[in-house]
Design an enzyme around this catalytic site. Sequence first.
Site: not given
Length: 386
Positions: A182, A184-186
Site C-alpha cells: 500500500y 504508505t508501506k516500507n
Amino acid sequence: MVRQEFLPFAPPLIGEEEISEVVATLRSGWITTGPKTKRFESEFAAYLGAPGALALNSCTAGLHTALVTLGVGPGDEVISTPLTFAASINVIEHVGARPVLADVQPDTLNIDPAEVEANIGPRTKAIIPVHFAGHPVDLDAIDDLARRHGLHVLEDAAHALPARYKGRWIGSGKNPVAFSFYATKNLTTGEGGMLTGSPEFLERARIVSLHGMSRDAWKRYDKSGQWYYEVLLPGFKYNMTDIQAAIGIWQLRKLASFEQRRRAVAAAYDRGFADDDALEAPTERPDVEHAWHLYVLRLRLEALRIDRDQFIDELTRRNIGTSVHFIPIHLHPYYREKYRFGPETYPIAYSNYRRMISLPLNARLTDADVGNVIDAVRDVARTYRR
Ligand SMILES: Cc1ncc(COP(=O)(O)O)c(C=O)c1O
C-alpha cells in the site's frame, strides 16, 4: 519555531527508475500479470529467502486467499489481535469464520501468546498474528501453540518488511505470510501485496487468487500457450499487474537503503524523547530486527494536562502530520455490536490506544524534518506538562 510547511505523515518515495520501468511496461504490449510480476515474485522470494512468493493486488487479498486455501470457513474460529487494521479481521468474516480476539503485550503491543492459548477452543482453526508496527511477534511461542493444537498460523506482515525474528527474515519460514505494498508501506506498488509460503501452499493459493483457474492468462497467451483452462473452484480476482510489479522491482532494490533511513529516524526520535518522562518510545526486543514501519510514541497521560487527541491537534498546529494505529477492532461498531465488546474487553489494547500517536516515519524524511518533529513533540509535552 513552527515549521513553515505541513509535514505529511507517510508519502511514498518513488524515483525515476520506477517511473521509467512503468513507462517501459506500458509500451511493452503486456500490462497485466506477466513477466514483470514473475520477476518481482522471484526477486522478492530471493530477498527474504522465502520458499516462494505470490504477487497479489493487496495484503487483504493475500490474507483472504490464504484463509480460503487453508480451508478456514463457517464454524471455525480464528484468533487474532484487537490492535490491527480492520483488514486482518474482516477477512475472517469474509470466509464465514468467527474472529476471536486475544489482547496484546504491553511492551510490543503484539498479540500475547498466553492470551492466545487462553482462547483456543475446539473450533479454533488458525491464528493470525500481526507484526505490529514492524516488530515481529513472539513467533516461537505462537508456532509452538499451533503445533500443539494443530492450528494454522497466517502471519500478517503488512508492516514487517524487512524484519527479523531470531535472525530469520519474516516471510522466510513455512507459515503463509502476507505483505502489503500500500502507498504508505516500507515498499510500495501503489496498491499491492505478496503472499509467501511453501511451494505447495502457493500453488493452491495461486489458483484461489485467480478465478480458480487451472492456468493463468499469461501462460495461455504467450507463444507456447494453450487456450484451454478449467475452473476448479470459484476463486477471486486478486492478481498483481505488471505495472505494479514494475514499481515493486525497483522499490525492492532500494529496500535496504529505505530500511537504513527508517532505522536512523527511529533512533533519532528515541534520543530526542529520552529525557522527557511524559514520552514513551517504542520497544525493540533484543532478539528481533524491527522493520520500523511505524514509530508509535506513547504518552504518559498522567504527566500531561491534555489527552492524546489534543496532543495530535497541537502537533497539527505545528505542521506535523500524524496518525493513530490503530482504533482497536473491538471499538468499531460492526464488531462491537456483533460480538458485544466493551472498551475494557481488551484492556491493554484499549489503554494503549488512548495514549498512542504515530509520528512521521518514512525514507523521505530529511534531518531537518526529523528535528522539526522532535522539537514539536517536546514543545507540546513541555507546554502541557501537569
Ligand atoms: C496490519 C495490516 N494488515 C493488513 C493491511 C491491509 O493491507 P492492504 O491495504 O495492502 O490490503 C494493513 C494496511 O494498512 C495493515 O496495516
